[in-house]
Design a protein around this motif. Sequence first.
Motif, PDB file in Angstrom:
ATOM      1  N   UNK A 156       2.664  15.164 -29.799  1.00  0.00           N
ATOM      2  CA  UNK A 156       3.427  14.931 -28.711  1.00  0.00           C
ATOM      3  C   UNK A 156       4.621  15.824 -28.691  1.00  0.00           C
ATOM      4  N   UNK A 157       5.245  15.955 -27.628  1.00  0.00           N
ATOM      5  CA  UNK A 157       6.451  16.838 -27.579  1.00  0.00           C
ATOM      6  C   UNK A 157       7.421  16.087 -26.759  1.00  0.00           C
ATOM      7  N   UNK A 158       7.295  14.797 -26.406  1.00  0.00           N
ATOM      8  CA  UNK A 158       8.109  13.956 -25.432  1.00  0.00           C
ATOM      9  C   UNK A 158       9.106  13.511 -26.158  1.00  0.00           C
ATOM     10  N   UNK A 159      10.354  13.890 -25.734  1.00  0.00           N
ATOM     11  CA  UNK A 159      11.449  13.253 -26.630  1.00  0.00           C
ATOM     12  C   UNK A 159      11.903  11.963 -26.455  1.00  0.00           C
ATOM     13  N   UNK A 160      12.547  11.395 -27.071  1.00  0.00           N
ATOM     14  CA  UNK A 160      12.668   9.912 -27.254  1.00  0.00           C
ATOM     15  C   UNK A 160      13.346   8.972 -25.960  1.00  0.00           C
ATOM     16  N   UNK A 161      14.091   9.584 -25.274  1.00  0.00           N
ATOM     17  CA  UNK A 161      14.531   9.355 -24.083  1.00  0.00           C
ATOM     18  C   UNK A 161      13.604   9.060 -22.933  1.00  0.00           C
ATOM     19  N   UNK A 162      12.773  10.201 -22.761  1.00  0.00           N
ATOM     20  CA  UNK A 162      11.643  10.176 -21.788  1.00  0.00           C
ATOM     21  C   UNK A 162      10.645   9.128 -22.430  1.00  0.00           C
ATOM     22  N   UNK A 163      10.335   8.831 -23.676  1.00  0.00           N
ATOM     23  CA  UNK A 163       9.491   8.002 -24.242  1.00  0.00           C
ATOM     24  C   UNK A 163       9.693   6.705 -23.840  1.00  0.00           C
ATOM     25  N   UNK A 164      11.313   6.337 -24.082  1.00  0.00           N
ATOM     26  CA  UNK A 164      11.494   5.020 -23.613  1.00  0.00           C
ATOM     27  C   UNK A 164      11.655   4.379 -22.205  1.00  0.00           C
ATOM     28  N   UNK A 165      11.818   5.618 -21.560  1.00  0.00           N
ATOM     29  CA  UNK A 165      11.691   5.297 -19.950  1.00  0.00           C
ATOM     30  C   UNK A 165      10.306   5.059 -19.618  1.00  0.00           C
ATOM     31  N   UNK A 166       9.329   5.867 -20.165  1.00  0.00           N
ATOM     32  CA  UNK A 166       8.002   5.288 -20.091  1.00  0.00           C
ATOM     33  C   UNK A 166       7.691   4.010 -20.388  1.00  0.00           C
ATOM     34  N   UNK A 167       8.167   3.523 -21.612  1.00  0.00           N
ATOM     35  CA  UNK A 167       7.815   2.253 -22.101  1.00  0.00           C
ATOM     36  C   UNK A 167       8.554   1.392 -21.123  1.00  0.00           C
ATOM     37  N   UNK A 168       9.540   1.551 -20.748  1.00  0.00           N
ATOM     38  CA  UNK A 168      10.329   0.648 -19.781  1.00  0.00           C
ATOM     39  C   UNK A 168       9.633   0.477 -18.401  1.00  0.00           C
ATOM     40  N   UNK A 169       8.865   1.562 -17.815  1.00  0.00           N
ATOM     41  CA  UNK A 169       8.053   1.615 -16.745  1.00  0.00           C
ATOM     42  C   UNK A 169       6.880   0.808 -17.072  1.00  0.00           C
ATOM     43  N   UNK A 170       6.189   0.819 -18.236  1.00  0.00           N
ATOM     44  CA  UNK A 170       5.233   0.078 -18.652  1.00  0.00           C
ATOM     45  C   UNK A 170       5.343  -1.458 -18.489  1.00  0.00           C
ATOM     46  N   UNK A 171       6.620  -1.850 -19.216  1.00  0.00           N
ATOM     47  CA  UNK A 171       6.908  -3.235 -19.108  1.00  0.00           C
ATOM     48  C   UNK A 171       7.215  -3.709 -17.931  1.00  0.00           C
ATOM     49  N   UNK A 172       7.944  -2.997 -16.985  1.00  0.00           N
ATOM     50  CA  UNK A 172       7.818  -3.508 -15.600  1.00  0.00           C
ATOM     51  C   UNK A 172       6.352  -3.594 -15.153  1.00  0.00           C
ATOM     52  N   UNK A 173       5.862  -2.828 -14.956  1.00  0.00           N
ATOM     53  CA  UNK A 173       4.473  -2.753 -14.521  1.00  0.00           C
ATOM     54  C   UNK A 173       3.493  -3.969 -14.860  1.00  0.00           C
ATOM     55  N   UNK A 174       3.937  -4.135 -16.394  1.00  0.00           N
ATOM     56  CA  UNK A 174       3.207  -5.042 -16.835  1.00  0.00           C
ATOM     57  C   UNK A 174       3.628  -6.660 -16.459  1.00  0.00           C
ATOM     58  N   UNK A 175       4.829  -6.907 -16.318  1.00  0.00           N
ATOM     59  CA  UNK A 175       5.338  -8.188 -15.879  1.00  0.00           C
ATOM     60  C   UNK A 175       5.077  -8.452 -14.524  1.00  0.00           C
ATOM     61  N   UNK A 176       4.856  -7.293 -13.475  1.00  0.00           N
ATOM     62  CA  UNK A 176       4.551  -7.632 -12.189  1.00  0.00           C
ATOM     63  C   UNK A 176       3.058  -8.092 -12.212  1.00  0.00           C
ATOM     64  N   UNK A 177       2.185  -7.523 -12.912  1.00  0.00           N
ATOM     65  CA  UNK A 177       0.762  -7.619 -12.867  1.00  0.00           C
ATOM     66  C   UNK A 177       0.568  -9.068 -13.750  1.00  0.00           C
ATOM     67  N   UNK A 178       1.272  -9.396 -14.773  1.00  0.00           N
ATOM     68  CA  UNK A 178       1.175 -10.739 -15.442  1.00  0.00           C
ATOM     69  C   UNK A 178       1.684 -11.892 -14.539  1.00  0.00           C
ATOM     70  N   UNK A 179       2.682 -11.594 -13.627  1.00  0.00           N
ATOM     71  CA  UNK A 179       3.143 -12.668 -12.711  1.00  0.00           C
ATOM     72  C   UNK A 179       2.078 -13.139 -11.618  1.00  0.00           C
ATOM     73  N   UNK A 180       1.424 -11.963 -11.151  1.00  0.00           N
ATOM     74  CA  UNK A 180       0.560 -12.233 -10.177  1.00  0.00           C
ATOM     75  C   UNK A 180      -0.747 -12.959 -10.626  1.00  0.00           C
ATOM     76  N   UNK A 181      -1.147 -12.401 -11.887  1.00  0.00           N
ATOM     77  CA  UNK A 181      -2.460 -12.950 -12.540  1.00  0.00           C
ATOM     78  C   UNK A 181      -2.106 -14.390 -13.106  1.00  0.00           C
ATOM     79  N   UNK A 182      -0.964 -14.569 -13.523  1.00  0.00           N
ATOM     80  CA  UNK A 182      -0.769 -15.935 -13.935  1.00  0.00           C
ATOM     81  C   UNK A 182      -0.660 -17.019 -12.939  1.00  0.00           C
TER      82      UNK A 182
END
Length: 488
Positions: free
Chosen positions: A182-208
């Motif tokens: 990987x060559x992804x710096x930590x700021x970009x990595x945490x931004x991607x992780x935050x996006x994943x969390x947001x998408x995950x919460x949305x899907x979890x809410x709908x499915x739940x």
Amino acid sequence: MDIARVRRGMRRFASGLLVKLCSGLWLALAAGAAAAPVSAFTLRVASASSALSHDTPSQAAPQQSSPSRPAIPGLPRTEPPAPSEGKTEQYTLSEDRYDKAVAYSRASYTLYFVAYALSFLTLILLLRLGWAAKSRDFAERVTDKRWLQAFVFVPLLFLACDVVELPVRVYWHALSLRYEQSVQHWGSWFLDWSKEEFIGVVFALVLALILFSAMRHSPRRWWLYFWFATLPIVLGVMFVVPWVFDPLFHQFEPLEKHHPQLVTQIQQLTQHAGVPIPRDRIFLMRASEKTNEVNAYVTGLGASKRVVIWDTTIQKTSNDETLFIIGHELGHYVLGHVWKGFLFLAAGLFVAFYLIFWGLHWSLDKWGRDWRILGTDDWACLAAFLLLFQIAMFVASPVTNGISRMQEHAADVYGLEVIHGIVPNSDEVAAHTFQILGQIDLADPNPSAFIRFWLYSHPPVAERLVFAHTYDPWSKGESPKYVKVVEH
């Protein structure tokens, strides 16, 4: 070539919550589809040594360092490596690269099992310590409207699971940086992780909300109704992934914009096979902004279906080798592996939901009082549902990966056939491609039988390389398996 769909795909791949239904899809489609990168280390394990089942004892032997086997990251971005003299008959690495490939792969395997164990332990503790019940009580104090309670309880449960697992994710990224994958710096990595969390919460809410609505209205058949409701959601996700989710993590543009000659050659391949793919369905992904690895994949459904080539693939392989990689991905496209993966997933979810139905009744009868769960329609029951679903996914991994390996092998055969007669010395080109892929991605030179059985969505790269030299129906007067008609 690899995906943990994911690919690598959206792979994938995150632990926690009902979003696993969608990530489970992407894992099942790892043979050809890559969605958003939800769990990098899971995808890495699934494709760490991207095959067949026979052993190649000599594959594990490192060779002395030489100019043709450069050190990590391995390959200059502007000059693809030249094939070594003679035939590339075995997967070989320099001593330094061999040691790193083994160490990196072993760490990946360990993290895979640690992540699952941590996920199991987290959910068990949330139940046994009463945290799930306390979160339910908190949601009920916030609002007496049941559907609104989901907007309190589900994010709390989701984030609790993912925050506990975050150190594993962080360690995995640090490991990828250390081994220069990987060559992804930590700021970009945490931004991607935050996006994943947001998408995950949305899907979890709908499915739940769908799940608990089914549980309340049909205590005996909720699993069947939830299954029916899940399938169109999964199809919808597959359809919109290339348009909605993938661009959140990477930049895409038509391959023709910068490589029109390559697109013309790709179309020659597809016409050769009698299955033309429109030029506007072939895309370039700017992977080099985040990774040194090489990859390509097929994703989407219907109008969104496309072939995606990573820019690192074009930068680090020769033109003929890139054509073989694309030929492999065309195999996924032509052989309908995305649809077949969906049908397999649908069957797997049907069985899983039925078993979870009985597992919930058994576990609540046994521990429900200790967990302070009042019934299957209690919000706190979601933690038990997720625990059982996690177990089902884990146990099903060898089956899912076994099917994926068969699809990957079929795509290898298709790739070999579709470039035959177009790419000179095509068997050597294919074999050297596997050498380059393994060399760049630090593929395990000799994974154990258990690791291959349990974790590998692709055949080991050493065995794929050997197969590239042994598959030759033309010299035997036999008909190719997939590409029957050759047009001149």
